[in-house]
Design a protein around this motif. Structure first.
Motif, PDB file in Angstrom:
ATOM      1  N   GLY A 279      20.172   4.011   6.786  1.00  0.00           N
ATOM      2  CA  GLY A 279      18.766   4.282   7.071  1.00  0.00           C
ATOM      3  C   GLY A 279      17.966   2.992   7.007  1.00  0.00           C
ATOM      4  O   GLY A 279      18.513   1.901   7.204  1.00  0.00           O
ATOM      5  N   ALA A 280      16.667   3.125   6.709  1.00  0.00           N
ATOM      6  CA  ALA A 280      15.809   1.939   6.645  1.00  0.00           C
ATOM      7  C   ALA A 280      14.650   2.181   5.683  1.00  0.00           C
ATOM      8  O   ALA A 280      14.194   3.320   5.505  1.00  0.00           O
ATOM      9  CB  ALA A 280      15.280   1.579   8.029  1.00  0.00           C
ATOM     10  N   LEU A 281      14.203   1.107   5.065  1.00  0.00           N
ATOM     11  CA  LEU A 281      13.052   1.108   4.162  1.00  0.00           C
ATOM     12  C   LEU A 281      11.857   0.518   4.888  1.00  0.00           C
ATOM     13  O   LEU A 281      11.949  -0.580   5.434  1.00  0.00           O
ATOM     14  CB  LEU A 281      13.370   0.282   2.908  1.00  0.00           C
ATOM     15  N   SER A 282      10.754   1.244   4.896  1.00  0.00           N
ATOM     16  CA  SER A 282       9.535   0.793   5.561  1.00  0.00           C
ATOM     17  C   SER A 282       8.494   0.407   4.513  1.00  0.00           C
ATOM     18  O   SER A 282       8.322   1.125   3.521  1.00  0.00           O
ATOM     19  CB  SER A 282       8.983   1.913   6.453  1.00  0.00           C
TER      20      SER A 282
ATOM     21  N   ARG B  49       0.826  -1.203   0.000  1.00  0.00           N
ATOM     22  CA  ARG B  49       0.000   0.000   0.000  1.00  0.00           C
ATOM     23  C   ARG B  49       0.862   1.256   0.000  1.00  0.00           C
ATOM     24  O   ARG B  49       0.443   2.311  -0.466  1.00  0.00           O
ATOM     25  CB  ARG B  49      -0.901   0.014   1.250  1.00  0.00           C
ATOM     26  N   GLY B  50       2.059   1.119   0.522  1.00  0.00           N
ATOM     27  CA  GLY B  50       2.947   2.268   0.579  1.00  0.00           C
ATOM     28  C   GLY B  50       4.318   1.860   1.076  1.00  0.00           C
ATOM     29  O   GLY B  50       4.505   0.766   1.624  1.00  0.00           O
ATOM     30  N   ALA B  51       5.285   2.746   0.867  1.00  0.00           N
ATOM     31  CA  ALA B  51       6.655   2.507   1.325  1.00  0.00           C
ATOM     32  C   ALA B  51       7.370   3.845   1.431  1.00  0.00           C
ATOM     33  O   ALA B  51       7.000   4.815   0.766  1.00  0.00           O
ATOM     34  CB  ALA B  51       7.406   1.587   0.365  1.00  0.00           C
ATOM     35  N   GLY B  52       8.368   3.872   2.275  1.00  0.00           N
ATOM     36  CA  GLY B  52       9.135   5.102   2.448  1.00  0.00           C
ATOM     37  C   GLY B  52      10.509   4.794   2.997  1.00  0.00           C
ATOM     38  O   GLY B  52      10.758   3.703   3.530  1.00  0.00           O
ATOM     39  N   VAL B  53      11.408   5.750   2.854  1.00  0.00           N
ATOM     40  CA  VAL B  53      12.792   5.572   3.287  1.00  0.00           C
ATOM     41  C   VAL B  53      13.153   6.668   4.280  1.00  0.00           C
ATOM     42  O   VAL B  53      12.897   7.851   4.039  1.00  0.00           O
ATOM     43  CB  VAL B  53      13.769   5.635   2.101  1.00  0.00           C
ATOM     44  N   THR B  54      13.732   6.253   5.386  1.00  0.00           N
ATOM     45  CA  THR B  54      14.242   7.197   6.377  1.00  0.00           C
ATOM     46  C   THR B  54      15.757   7.068   6.422  1.00  0.00           C
ATOM     47  O   THR B  54      16.285   5.992   6.706  1.00  0.00           O
ATOM     48  CB  THR B  54      13.670   6.905   7.777  1.00  0.00           C
ATOM     49  N   LEU B  55      16.450   8.162   6.122  1.00  0.00           N
ATOM     50  CA  LEU B  55      17.901   8.171   6.219  1.00  0.00           C
ATOM     51  C   LEU B  55      18.331   8.740   7.567  1.00  0.00           C
ATOM     52  O   LEU B  55      17.640   9.584   8.137  1.00  0.00           O
ATOM     53  CB  LEU B  55      18.519   9.018   5.101  1.00  0.00           C
ATOM     54  N   LEU B  56      19.460   8.274   8.039  1.00  0.00           N
ATOM     55  CA  LEU B  56      20.017   8.816   9.272  1.00  0.00           C
ATOM     56  C   LEU B  56      20.831  10.063   8.956  1.00  0.00           C
ATOM     57  O   LEU B  56      21.578  10.116   7.980  1.00  0.00           O
ATOM     58  CB  LEU B  56      20.913   7.771   9.947  1.00  0.00           C
TER      59      LEU B  56
END
Length: 250
Positions: A136-139, A45-52
Motif C-alpha cells: 500500500g502507501a502512506l499519504s 496536518r494529517g496522514a493515512g494509509v491505503t492498503l491494496l
C-alpha cells in the motif's frame, strides 16, 4: 521535545512497527498508529494509509485516531487522484508538491482544490513496499510548502518498518495455521492407528485388514476416515455397522 528525546521516540516507534509477532495483532489499529506517528514526527496536518486489496485495487483508507473530518475526506479523494494514487501505481514515493503550484493543479485538479480549502499546503506519499511486494502507501499532508527537508525520508522509514512488521505477521500467521494443520494431521493419524489396533485385536485380524474395513466403511457412508476412526475409538460404531458380514462383540 529535545532532539535527543525525539530521536529516542522515533527509534522506539520503528521497533513498535516491526513488533507484530503476537496473536491478537490488529492491522487496522497498527496502521492507525502509523498515521498518528507520521503526524507527530513530520509535523503534518494529517496522514493515512491505503492498503491494496487482493485484486490489486485500493482498499479502505486507515487514518489516525485524531484525524479531523476534513483530512478523512481528503484521504478518500486521494485514492482517485493524488500522491497516494501515484505511489500505488508506481510503487515509488511521490515527492512533496506545493499544492498552489501549476504542477499540482495539472496533476490533481480536484484533490488540489479540496486540499487547499482544508489548509493543506503540500502533500506526498511513500510506498509500503518490501522488495517486489507492494502492500500500500502512506499519504502525508503538510501545512507548509515543501522544503529541502520535506520529511520524505522519515516517512519512508516509518513505512518501511511497518511493511516489515506486516509481512512478518503474515508469515507468522501462515506458520501458525500450518502448525495447526500439522498437529491435526498427526492427531488424525494417531486416531486411525488406535482404531486399527482396537479392531485388529477384537477381530483377531491384522492391522492392515482392520484398516481396509475402516476405509470401506468410510467410502460406503461418505464419511472422512478420521471421523470413522474417532467413532471406533469412542465405541460409537458397532462391529455389525462396520462389517455386516462379521459377527462379534459391539
Amino acid at each position: 521535545m529535545s532532539q535527543k528525546s525525539r530521536e529516542l521516540r522515533f527509534a522506539a516507534a520503528l521497533v513498535e512497527f516491526t513488533d507484530t509477532l503476537i496473536g491478537d495483532f490488529d492491522t487496522a489499529r497498527h496502521l492507525s498508529r502509523l498515521a498518528d506517528s507520521s503526524v507527530e514526527f513530520l509535523g503534518a496536518r494529517g496522514a493515512g494509509v491505503t492498503l491494496l486489496e487482493g485484486n490489486g485495487l485500493p482498499g479502505p483508507v486507515v487514518h489516525g485516531a485524531r484525524q479531523s473530518g476534513s483530512v478523512r475526506e481528503l484521504l478518500e479523494r486521494e485514492q482517485k487522484s493524488g500522491p497516494v494514487r501515484d505511489s500505488l501505481e508506481s510503487g515509488r514515493a511521490a515527492r512533496a508538491v506545493h499544492l498552489a503550484s501549476r504542477e499540482a493543479v495539472a496533476l490533481w485538479p480536484e484533490f488540489t482544490s479540496a486540499a487547499r480549502r482544508f489548509g493543506i499546503a503540500s502533500a506526498y506519499a511513500v510506498p509500503l513496499r518490501r522488495h517486489e511486494t507492494l502492500l500500500g502507501a502512506l499519504s502525508v499532508y503538510a501545512p507548509r510548502p515543501p522544503s529541502a527537508e520535506c520529511g520524505l525520508a522519515i516517512a519512508q522509514s516509518l513505512a518501511d518498518a511497518t511493511t516489515v512488521g506486516l509481512l512478518n505477521h503474515r508469515a507468522y500467521a501462515q506458520y501458525r495455521q500450518l502448525s495447526g494443520q500439522l498437529r491435526e494431521a498427526l492427531a488424525s493419524r494417531v486416531r486411525i492407528e488406535q482404531a486399527k489396533g482396537m479392531l485388529a485385536e477384537r477381530w483377531g485380524t491384522t492391522p492392515d485388514g482392520a484398516f481396509d474395513t475402516l476405509r470401506q466403511y468410510a467410502r460406503r457412508n461418505q464419511r472422512p476416515l478420521d471421523q470413522v476412526a474417532r467413532a471406533v475409538v469412542h465405541r460409537a460404531l458397532t462391529d455389525a455397522q462396520l462389517h455386516p458380514d462379521r459377527s462379534g462383540p459391539a
